[in-house]
Design a protein around this motif. Sequence first.
Motif, PDB file in Angstrom:
ATOM      1  N   CYS A 229       0.942  -1.280  -0.029  1.00 23.27           N
ATOM      2  CA  CYS A 229       0.165  -0.124  -0.089  1.00 23.27           C
ATOM      3  C   CYS A 229       0.984   1.343  -0.039  1.00 23.27           C
ATOM      4  CB  CYS A 229      -1.035   0.140   1.175  1.00 23.27           C
ATOM      5  SG  CYS A 229      -0.207   0.226   2.738  1.00 23.27           S
ATOM      6  N   PRO A 230       0.295   2.376  -0.421  1.00 20.98           N
ATOM      7  CA  PRO A 230       1.020   3.806  -0.415  1.00 20.98           C
ATOM      8  C   PRO A 230       1.518   4.102   1.135  1.00 20.98           C
ATOM      9  CG  PRO A 230      -0.829   3.540  -1.820  1.00 20.98           C
ATOM     10  CD  PRO A 230      -0.744   2.600  -1.042  1.00 20.98           C
ATOM     11  N   GLY A 231       2.623   4.718   1.288  1.00 21.42           N
ATOM     12  CA  GLY A 231       3.138   4.568   2.672  1.00 21.42           C
ATOM     13  C   GLY A 231       3.756   3.569   3.532  1.00 21.42           C
ATOM     14  N   SER A 232       3.597   2.368   2.864  1.00 21.82           N
ATOM     15  CA  SER A 232       4.146   1.243   3.615  1.00 21.82           C
ATOM     16  C   SER A 232       5.865   1.369   3.703  1.00 21.82           C
ATOM     17  CB  SER A 232       3.837   0.133   2.844  1.00 21.82           C
ATOM     18  OG  SER A 232       4.788  -1.084   3.007  1.00 21.82           O
ATOM     19  N   PRO A 233       6.350   0.973   4.413  1.00 26.38           N
ATOM     20  CA  PRO A 233       7.915   0.697   4.504  1.00 26.38           C
ATOM     21  C   PRO A 233       8.434   0.169   3.382  1.00 26.38           C
ATOM     22  CG  PRO A 233       6.987   0.012   6.783  1.00 26.38           C
ATOM     23  CD  PRO A 233       5.725   0.063   5.858  1.00 26.38           C
ATOM     24  N   PHE A 234       7.741  -0.544   2.712  1.00 26.28           N
ATOM     25  CA  PHE A 234       8.383  -1.340   1.450  1.00 26.28           C
ATOM     26  C   PHE A 234       7.833  -0.205   0.337  1.00 26.28           C
ATOM     27  CE2 PHE A 234       7.896  -4.505   4.167  1.00 26.28           C
ATOM     28  CZ  PHE A 234       9.015  -5.275   4.156  1.00 26.28           C
TER      29      PHE A 234
ATOM     30  N   MET B 192      -7.361 -10.365  -1.750  1.00 24.18           N
ATOM     31  CA  MET B 192      -5.877 -10.019  -1.652  1.00 24.18           C
ATOM     32  C   MET B 192      -5.825  -8.426  -1.749  1.00 24.18           C
ATOM     33  SD  MET B 192      -4.384 -13.346  -3.579  1.00 24.18           S
ATOM     34  CE  MET B 192      -2.463 -12.511  -3.370  1.00 24.18           C
ATOM     35  N   LYS B 193      -6.267  -8.021  -2.712  1.00 24.72           N
ATOM     36  CA  LYS B 193      -5.973  -6.497  -2.979  1.00 24.72           C
ATOM     37  C   LYS B 193      -6.391  -5.732  -1.791  1.00 24.72           C
ATOM     38  CE  LYS B 193      -7.487  -6.605  -7.191  1.00 24.72           C
ATOM     39  NZ  LYS B 193      -7.792  -6.054  -8.519  1.00 24.72           N
ATOM     40  N   ASP B 194      -7.564  -6.191  -1.409  1.00 25.80           N
ATOM     41  CA  ASP B 194      -8.305  -5.490  -0.208  1.00 25.80           C
ATOM     42  C   ASP B 194      -7.417  -5.555   0.926  1.00 25.80           C
ATOM     43  OD1 ASP B 194     -10.506  -4.696  -1.729  1.00 25.80           O
ATOM     44  OD2 ASP B 194     -11.710  -6.281  -0.949  1.00 25.80           O
ATOM     45  N   VAL B 195      -6.695  -6.549   1.325  1.00 31.84           N
ATOM     46  CA  VAL B 195      -5.973  -6.716   2.596  1.00 31.84           C
ATOM     47  C   VAL B 195      -4.575  -5.933   2.245  1.00 31.84           C
ATOM     48  CG1 VAL B 195      -4.543  -8.241   3.902  1.00 31.84           C
ATOM     49  CG2 VAL B 195      -6.698  -9.004   2.956  1.00 31.84           C
ATOM     50  N   ILE B 196      -4.075  -5.841   1.052  1.00 32.93           N
ATOM     51  CA  ILE B 196      -2.922  -5.107   0.986  1.00 32.93           C
ATOM     52  C   ILE B 196      -3.051  -3.784   0.940  1.00 32.93           C
ATOM     53  CG2 ILE B 196      -1.000  -4.566  -1.062  1.00 32.93           C
ATOM     54  CD1 ILE B 196      -1.609  -7.514  -1.862  1.00 32.93           C
ATOM     55  N   ALA B 197      -4.252  -3.129   0.298  1.00 33.39           N
ATOM     56  CA  ALA B 197      -4.855  -1.741   0.313  1.00 33.39           C
ATOM     57  C   ALA B 197      -4.864  -1.085   1.845  1.00 33.39           C
ATOM     58  CB  ALA B 197      -5.885  -1.460  -0.484  1.00 33.39           C
ATOM     59  N   ARG B 198      -5.359  -1.953   2.768  1.00 30.92           N
ATOM     60  CA  ARG B 198      -5.542  -1.604   4.109  1.00 30.92           C
ATOM     61  C   ARG B 198      -4.322  -1.488   4.889  1.00 30.92           C
ATOM     62  NH1 ARG B 198     -10.229  -5.229   6.287  1.00 30.92           N
ATOM     63  NH2 ARG B 198      -9.764  -4.023   8.227  1.00 30.92           N
TER      64      ARG B 198
ATOM     65  N   ILE C 265      -3.446  -5.723 -10.749  1.00 31.47           N
ATOM     66  CA  ILE C 265      -3.351  -4.315 -10.379  1.00 31.47           C
ATOM     67  C   ILE C 265      -3.493  -3.317 -10.957  1.00 31.47           C
ATOM     68  CG2 ILE C 265      -2.436  -5.476  -8.169  1.00 31.47           C
ATOM     69  CD1 ILE C 265       0.444  -4.751  -9.460  1.00 31.47           C
ATOM     70  N   VAL C 266      -3.618  -3.584 -12.431  1.00 31.64           N
ATOM     71  CA  VAL C 266      -3.269  -2.277 -13.129  1.00 31.64           C
ATOM     72  C   VAL C 266      -4.307  -1.292 -12.835  1.00 31.64           C
ATOM     73  CG1 VAL C 266      -4.873  -3.584 -14.903  1.00 31.64           C
ATOM     74  CG2 VAL C 266      -3.345  -1.688 -15.536  1.00 31.64           C
ATOM     75  N   ARG C 267      -5.654  -1.639 -12.346  1.00 37.31           N
ATOM     76  CA  ARG C 267      -6.573  -0.405 -12.158  1.00 37.31           C
ATOM     77  C   ARG C 267      -6.287   0.285 -10.776  1.00 37.31           C
ATOM     78  NH1 ARG C 267     -11.724  -4.290 -13.675  1.00 37.31           N
ATOM     79  NH2 ARG C 267     -11.750  -4.033 -15.983  1.00 37.31           N
ATOM     80  N   GLU C 268      -5.673  -0.420  -9.935  1.00 40.44           N
ATOM     81  CA  GLU C 268      -5.287   0.102  -8.681  1.00 40.44           C
ATOM     82  C   GLU C 268      -4.254   0.906  -8.839  1.00 40.44           C
ATOM     83  OE1 GLU C 268      -8.118  -3.217  -7.916  1.00 40.44           O
ATOM     84  OE2 GLU C 268      -6.146  -2.980  -9.005  1.00 40.44           O
TER      85      GLU C 268
ATOM     86  N   GLY D  26      -3.832   4.889  -7.500  1.00 40.24           N
ATOM     87  CA  GLY D  26      -2.803   5.144  -6.692  1.00 40.24           C
ATOM     88  C   GLY D  26      -3.107   4.420  -5.390  1.00 40.24           C
ATOM     89  N   THR D  27      -3.986   3.320  -5.300  1.00 43.60           N
ATOM     90  CA  THR D  27      -4.474   2.626  -4.131  1.00 43.60           C
ATOM     91  C   THR D  27      -3.592   1.557  -3.912  1.00 43.60           C
ATOM     92  OG1 THR D  27      -6.053   1.342  -5.502  1.00 43.60           O
ATOM     93  CG2 THR D  27      -6.866   3.192  -4.544  1.00 43.60           C
ATOM     94  N   LEU D  28      -2.648   1.331  -4.751  1.00 41.37           N
ATOM     95  CA  LEU D  28      -1.647   0.095  -4.518  1.00 41.37           C
ATOM     96  C   LEU D  28      -0.294   0.477  -5.134  1.00 41.37           C
ATOM     97  CD1 LEU D  28      -3.442  -3.219  -5.235  1.00 41.37           C
ATOM     98  CD2 LEU D  28      -2.987  -2.529  -3.221  1.00 41.37           C
ATOM     99  N   VAL D  29       0.796   0.062  -4.810  1.00 41.10           N
ATOM    100  CA  VAL D  29       2.049   0.537  -5.166  1.00 41.10           C
ATOM    101  C   VAL D  29       2.804  -0.885  -5.641  1.00 41.10           C
ATOM    102  CG1 VAL D  29       4.671   1.133  -4.621  1.00 41.10           C
ATOM    103  CG2 VAL D  29       2.258   2.533  -3.800  1.00 41.10           C
TER     104      VAL D  29
END
Length: 308
Positions: free
Chosen positions: A169-174, A226-232, A244-247, A251-254
Motif C-alpha cells: 500500500c502507499p506509505g508502507s515501509p516497502f 488479496m488486494k483489499d488486504v494489501i490496500a488496508r 493490479i493495473v486499475r489500482e 494510486g491505491t496500490l504500489v
Amino acid sequence: MRLRQLEYFVQVCETGSITRAAQALNVAQPALGLQIRSLEQELGTPLLIRTPRGTATTPAGDIVLEEARLILNRMRELRRKLRDAAAVQRPIILGLTPSLTTLLTNRLLGVLAEAKPPLKLQLFEEFSHILIDRVEHGQLDMALAYGASADRFPDREPLLREVLFFVCCPGSPFDRPGPLPFRDLAKAEFVMPGEDDLVRRLVEETLSRNDLTLDTTYQAHSSQAMKDVIARGLACGVLPYGTIVRELAAGTLVARPIIDPPIVRELFAIWSPDRKLSRDERRLLDAIRDLLRALLIEVPTLSAWQQD
C-alpha cells in the motif's frame, strides 16, 4: 468412488512416487495421499506399497490400474463426442486467470465482434490450477493458464513469460522507488492464495532455495480479497501486473519489480490432450496471440513481460 481418485491413482502409478505425482497434478501431497487412502478404503484392499525407490502397485493395484485407465479413456471419449455433438450449438468456453481477464476481455470481445465468420465465446475466470483441472475434466474447451506441465498437456502452446511484482500500500515501509531484492521478501508479512496456487509455490520454492521462509499472515482465495488486504496496509503480496493495473492507476496500490532473482511464470494455451483444436478454436487462439503481441507494445508497464 470418484473419477478424480482414479486419475490421482493412475498418476501415482505412472510416476512411481506420490511426491512426483502431486507435483505433476499441481495438488498438495497430503491431499493426494488422502485421496489414495480413501480409494483403498472404499475398495477394501491396499493398492500401493512403499519401496526404497518410491511406490509400487500391489496385485490388487495392478487390476485397479488397468480398469482405471479404461474408465478414464472412456470418459475422455464420451466428453469428446458430447463436445463435438454440441459444437455447432454453443460458444467456445475459454478459461482466463483474473489478471488476463482484466487485460484481454474487452480487446478480445472487440476482435471477435468483427470476426467473419463470427465466433461465439463464453468466458470463465479462475486461478490457473482450477482452470487446468477444469480443462482436464472437459468443463472448458480451452484455457490460458500458467504452469501447465507438458506431461499433462503435451500439445500446449507457450504464449509469453510474465514477471511478477511485489505489491504494497502507499506509505508502507516497502513503498520505495526501484526494484525489490528477492531476499527482502522475507522481511514482509504477506497475504497469499491457497497452497495449490502457482504464484505462492513459485515464491515459496525460490525462498526455500535461498534458505528463507515466507511469513503468510493472511490467506485469500480471490484476487480482489488479496488486494483489499494489501490496500488496508495489513500485508503485502506478489501479484501479476494485470491484476493490479486499475489500482496502480488509481494510486491505491504500489508495485515494485522483484530482482535477484525475478519471479517469472509462463503462460500456456491448453486444451484436452485427447483431441485437436477445432477450426474456430484455432482462430480464437490466433486472435489471442495477436492481442498479446499488441498488448506488449501498447502498454509500457508490460515491458517486464517477455514473449517467447
